[in-house]
Write an enzyme that holds these catalytic residues in place. Sequence first.
Site, PDB file in Angstrom:
ATOM      1  N   LYS A  22      24.315 -32.726 -25.822  1.00 37.64           N
ATOM      2  CA  LYS A  22      25.435 -33.562 -25.334  1.00 37.64           C
ATOM      3  C   LYS A  22      24.927 -34.905 -24.811  1.00 37.64           C
ATOM      4  O   LYS A  22      25.450 -35.956 -25.168  1.00 37.64           O
ATOM      5  CB  LYS A  22      26.184 -32.837 -24.215  1.00 37.64           C
ATOM      6  CG  LYS A  22      27.114 -33.756 -23.422  1.00 37.64           C
ATOM      7  CD  LYS A  22      27.775 -33.083 -22.250  1.00 37.64           C
ATOM      8  CE  LYS A  22      27.050 -33.175 -20.939  1.00 37.64           C
ATOM      9  NZ  LYS A  22      27.276 -34.314 -20.084  1.00 37.64           N
ATOM     10  N   ARG A  92      31.807 -40.223 -17.796  1.00 40.44           N
ATOM     11  CA  ARG A  92      30.815 -40.988 -17.043  1.00 40.44           C
ATOM     12  C   ARG A  92      29.945 -41.835 -17.988  1.00 40.44           C
ATOM     13  O   ARG A  92      29.647 -42.995 -17.710  1.00 40.44           O
ATOM     14  CB  ARG A  92      29.947 -40.032 -16.239  1.00 40.44           C
ATOM     15  CG  ARG A  92      28.909 -40.775 -15.507  1.00 40.44           C
ATOM     16  CD  ARG A  92      28.343 -40.096 -14.330  1.00 40.44           C
ATOM     17  NE  ARG A  92      27.251 -40.911 -13.847  1.00 40.44           N
ATOM     18  CZ  ARG A  92      27.384 -41.950 -13.061  1.00 40.44           C
ATOM     19  NH1 ARG A  92      28.577 -42.303 -12.626  1.00 40.44           N
ATOM     20  NH2 ARG A  92      26.350 -42.658 -12.691  1.00 40.44           N
ATOM     21  N   ARG A 121      27.719 -41.585  -7.747  1.00 43.67           N
ATOM     22  CA  ARG A 121      26.607 -41.835  -8.672  1.00 43.67           C
ATOM     23  C   ARG A 121      26.582 -43.331  -8.988  1.00 43.67           C
ATOM     24  O   ARG A 121      27.256 -43.795  -9.900  1.00 43.67           O
ATOM     25  CB  ARG A 121      26.786 -40.972  -9.927  1.00 43.67           C
ATOM     26  CG  ARG A 121      26.647 -39.477  -9.604  1.00 43.67           C
ATOM     27  CD  ARG A 121      27.180 -38.602 -10.710  1.00 43.67           C
ATOM     28  NE  ARG A 121      26.326 -38.548 -11.873  1.00 43.67           N
ATOM     29  CZ  ARG A 121      26.680 -37.969 -13.011  1.00 43.67           C
ATOM     30  NH1 ARG A 121      27.867 -37.395 -13.131  1.00 43.67           N
ATOM     31  NH2 ARG A 121      25.854 -37.959 -14.038  1.00 43.67           N
ATOM     32  N   PRO A 122      25.787 -44.119  -8.231  1.00 39.41           N
ATOM     33  CA  PRO A 122      25.792 -45.570  -8.400  1.00 39.41           C
ATOM     34  C   PRO A 122      25.220 -46.006  -9.751  1.00 39.41           C
ATOM     35  O   PRO A 122      24.498 -45.239 -10.394  1.00 39.41           O
ATOM     36  CB  PRO A 122      24.889 -46.065  -7.257  1.00 39.41           C
ATOM     37  CG  PRO A 122      24.077 -44.895  -6.847  1.00 39.41           C
ATOM     38  CD  PRO A 122      24.857 -43.661  -7.199  1.00 39.41           C
ATOM     39  N   ASP A 124      23.774 -49.270  -9.910  1.00 42.00           N
ATOM     40  CA  ASP A 124      23.112 -50.533  -9.541  1.00 42.00           C
ATOM     41  C   ASP A 124      21.888 -50.844 -10.415  1.00 42.00           C
ATOM     42  O   ASP A 124      21.614 -52.009 -10.710  1.00 42.00           O
ATOM     43  CB  ASP A 124      22.709 -50.500  -8.058  1.00 42.00           C
ATOM     44  CG  ASP A 124      21.825 -49.299  -7.735  1.00 42.00           C
ATOM     45  OD1 ASP A 124      22.281 -48.164  -7.927  1.00 42.00           O
ATOM     46  OD2 ASP A 124      20.664 -49.500  -7.326  1.00 42.00           O
ATOM     47  N   GLN A 125      21.157 -49.829 -10.863  1.00 47.44           N
ATOM     48  CA  GLN A 125      19.958 -50.085 -11.674  1.00 47.44           C
ATOM     49  C   GLN A 125      20.319 -50.556 -13.085  1.00 47.44           C
ATOM     50  O   GLN A 125      19.584 -51.338 -13.685  1.00 47.44           O
ATOM     51  CB  GLN A 125      19.072 -48.834 -11.742  1.00 47.44           C
ATOM     52  CG  GLN A 125      18.531 -48.392 -10.401  1.00 47.44           C
ATOM     53  CD  GLN A 125      17.743 -49.496  -9.696  1.00 47.44           C
ATOM     54  OE1 GLN A 125      16.782 -50.032 -10.235  1.00 47.44           O
ATOM     55  NE2 GLN A 125      18.169 -49.852  -8.496  1.00 47.44           N
ATOM     56  N   ASP A 304      20.297 -30.360 -13.974  1.00 44.10           N
ATOM     57  CA  ASP A 304      21.464 -29.767 -14.643  1.00 44.10           C
ATOM     58  C   ASP A 304      21.357 -28.244 -14.748  1.00 44.10           C
ATOM     59  O   ASP A 304      22.341 -27.575 -15.074  1.00 44.10           O
ATOM     60  CB  ASP A 304      21.651 -30.380 -16.039  1.00 44.10           C
ATOM     61  CG  ASP A 304      21.999 -31.854 -15.954  1.00 44.10           C
ATOM     62  OD1 ASP A 304      22.460 -32.297 -14.890  1.00 44.10           O
ATOM     63  OD2 ASP A 304      21.790 -32.571 -16.959  1.00 44.10           O
TER      64      ASP A 304
HETATM   65  N1  EPU Z   1      20.867 -43.621  -9.501  1.00 50.23           N
HETATM   66  C1  EPU Z   1      20.952 -44.724  -8.684  1.00 50.23           C
HETATM   67  N2  EPU Z   1      21.278 -45.919  -9.262  1.00 50.23           N
HETATM   68  C2  EPU Z   1      21.499 -46.061 -10.583  1.00 50.23           C
HETATM   69  C3  EPU Z   1      21.418 -44.940 -11.415  1.00 50.23           C
HETATM   70  C4  EPU Z   1      21.091 -43.724 -10.831  1.00 50.23           C
HETATM   71  O1  EPU Z   1      20.752 -44.655  -7.482  1.00 50.23           O
HETATM   72  O2  EPU Z   1      21.791 -47.176 -11.043  1.00 50.23           O
HETATM   73  C5  EPU Z   1      20.498 -42.309  -8.918  1.00 50.23           C
HETATM   74  C6  EPU Z   1      21.600 -41.256  -9.082  1.00 50.23           C
HETATM   75  O3  EPU Z   1      22.537 -41.334  -8.050  1.00 50.23           O
HETATM   76  C7  EPU Z   1      20.786 -39.981  -9.077  1.00 50.23           C
HETATM   77  C8  EPU Z   1      19.485 -40.393  -9.778  1.00 50.23           C
HETATM   78  O4  EPU Z   1      19.413 -41.799  -9.662  1.00 50.23           O
HETATM   79  O5  EPU Z   1      20.498 -39.611  -7.759  1.00 50.23           O
HETATM   80  C9  EPU Z   1      19.374 -40.000 -11.228  1.00 50.23           C
HETATM   81  O6  EPU Z   1      20.531 -40.419 -11.937  1.00 50.23           O
HETATM   82  P1  EPU Z   1      20.523 -40.771 -13.491  1.00 50.23           P
HETATM   83  O7  EPU Z   1      20.904 -42.200 -13.659  1.00 50.23           O
HETATM   84  O8  EPU Z   1      19.245 -40.314 -14.110  1.00 50.23           O
HETATM   85  O9  EPU Z   1      21.710 -39.885 -14.000  1.00 50.23           O
HETATM   86  P2  EPU Z   1      22.718 -40.239 -15.153  1.00 50.23           P
HETATM   87  O10 EPU Z   1      22.031 -41.005 -16.220  1.00 50.23           O
HETATM   88  O11 EPU Z   1      23.972 -40.795 -14.619  1.00 50.23           O
HETATM   89  C10 EPU Z   1      22.160 -38.193 -16.653  1.00 50.23           C
HETATM   90  C11 EPU Z   1      22.936 -37.042 -17.215  1.00 50.23           C
HETATM   91  C12 EPU Z   1      23.258 -36.060 -16.097  1.00 50.23           C
HETATM   92  C13 EPU Z   1      21.970 -35.601 -15.438  1.00 50.23           C
HETATM   93  C14 EPU Z   1      21.155 -36.810 -14.969  1.00 50.23           C
HETATM   94  C15 EPU Z   1      19.799 -36.458 -14.402  1.00 50.23           C
HETATM   95  C16 EPU Z   1      24.170 -38.127 -18.969  1.00 50.23           C
HETATM   96  C17 EPU Z   1      25.462 -38.626 -19.458  1.00 50.23           C
HETATM   97  N3  EPU Z   1      24.164 -37.548 -17.801  1.00 50.23           N
HETATM   98  O12 EPU Z   1      23.021 -38.805 -15.700  1.00 50.23           O
HETATM   99  O13 EPU Z   1      23.871 -34.954 -16.733  1.00 50.23           O
HETATM  100  O14 EPU Z   1      22.270 -34.799 -14.333  1.00 50.23           O
HETATM  101  O15 EPU Z   1      20.958 -37.728 -16.064  1.00 50.23           O
HETATM  102  O16 EPU Z   1      19.039 -35.794 -15.358  1.00 50.23           O
HETATM  103  O17 EPU Z   1      23.164 -38.214 -19.649  1.00 50.23           O
HETATM  104  C18 EPU Z   1      25.290 -33.092 -16.897  1.00 50.23           C
HETATM  105  O18 EPU Z   1      24.965 -33.042 -18.095  1.00 50.23           O
HETATM  106  O19 EPU Z   1      25.924 -32.175 -16.296  1.00 50.23           O
HETATM  107  C19 EPU Z   1      24.903 -34.262 -16.128  1.00 50.23           C
HETATM  108  C20 EPU Z   1      25.458 -34.579 -14.969  1.00 50.23           C
END
Ligand code: EPU
Length: 417
Positions: A22, A92, A121-122, A124-125, A304
């Site tokens: 996914k 998302r 879930r910010p 900002d990056q 996850d």
């Molecule tokens: N974070 C920041 N700033 C940012 C981006 C992230 O502070 O700009 C923080 C988040 O709040 C979190 C950490 O960094 O604490 C990691 O977040 P990440 O950006 O890696 O998560 P994501 O890309 O939004 C993806 C998966 C999630 C999975 C995470 C971590 C997708 C669509 N989603 O989310 O999957 O938990 O990586 O591996 O790829 C799921 O499948 O159930 C799911 C939530």
Amino acid sequence: MEKLMISGGRPLQGTVNISGAKNSAIALIPAAILAESEVILDNLPLLSDVAVYSEILEELGATVSWEGNQMRIDPSHIISLPMPNGPVKKLRASYYMMGALLGRFKEAVIGLPGGCNFEPRPIDQHIKGFEALGATVTNEHGSIHLHAKELKGAKIYLDVVSVGATINIMLAATRAKGSTIIENAAKEPEIIDVATLLNSMGASIKGAGTETIRIEGKSELRGCRHSIIPDRIQAGTYMIAAAATRGNVLIDNVIPKHLEALTAKLIEMGVGIEELDESIRVIGKEKYESIDVKALVYPGFATDLQSPMTSLLTQANGVSVLSDFVYSNRFKHVPELARMGAKIRVEGRSAIIEGHPLNAAKVKATDLRAGAALVIAGLTVSEGVTEVTGVEFIDRGYDHLVTNLRELGADVWRQND
Ligand code: EPU
């Protein structure tokens, strides 16, 4: 309201075939719009999130056809329309439209994403990366507006290791002028999958899967054909379910290396594991040891799988500590498991789980992986029927869950009230 009904207590037995990932699919579909001609994606998982993504592309003028596990995306007539509302709000990962549209058109307006909001879930990056590439980014009335006269390669250090930010910056940078270097990049297999697709489209990305990714921007990318990697989280969920029900299941079509952190923890508990080239056999045992688990970025234990693992640890002897260092408060499944008799206390980033048999109850999935945890918990209960609501969350990430579980011998069905 649709519910999942589970009459548990039966060991899962047989073979389950794992579909495409996914979290790759929902990055590969937007990546396809960076090409000028047709992209074909094979091994596509049949999920509601994938359907929403094809809606997003169609709204922008792409031609999308989806047959079985194959999707064809012809982005040649796509335009960058503002998308403040509509399908982007359901998902998302719609944030990938920012990087993809910025890369192709140098502008985009995307409503702030929806999806599984188990905690804030910010992004900002992601924004820091787009700005470094030369874009102006503003938040106007809940939509992110991105605009650049020209995108120029840059060196970007991520303050937080983020899957989404790494992929989003990669998407925009493939069509920027010059070289981009992403430092402190995330290393998840899904990032390698996206880089593989982009490289087949003619991009030049090196180092995906390491903490330094180098991208040479290209003025044009072409269509190609790509097969999506297996879903390691879906595979891990079935491995945990097999162990929790004391079953014996062959998890087929997986990359065992992607599951190493989980496999190591299952072995430590006393679960039997046999690793083959593209499959893993999980052999459940009567008794399990309590263990400590730390969810970390890849190659650490996947966040996850943290919620499904909580359900398994209720079946171990003694007290386990499960900590999540990716999300600080991803514990919405805990009060629901408590309704089923689990003895779990949350302290800061950790769940402290005392092994204890569960009982059937009416529970609610509040996000995708919390839903998986409740299904696993229900499968362990031999008396009564567990009712899980919030099925729409589970459908976002588990392709044919009920059919697969039934084929493994579980007594599970959907019911509409
Ligand atoms: N974070 C920041 N700033 C940012 C981006 C992230 O502070 O700009 C923080 C988040 O709040 C979190 C950490 O960094 O604490 C990691 O977040 P990440 O950006 O890696 O998560 P994501 O890309 O939004 C993806 C998966 C999630 C999975 C995470 C971590 C997708 C669509 N989603 O989310 O999957 O938990 O990586 O591996 O790829 C799921 O499948 O159930 C799911 C939530």
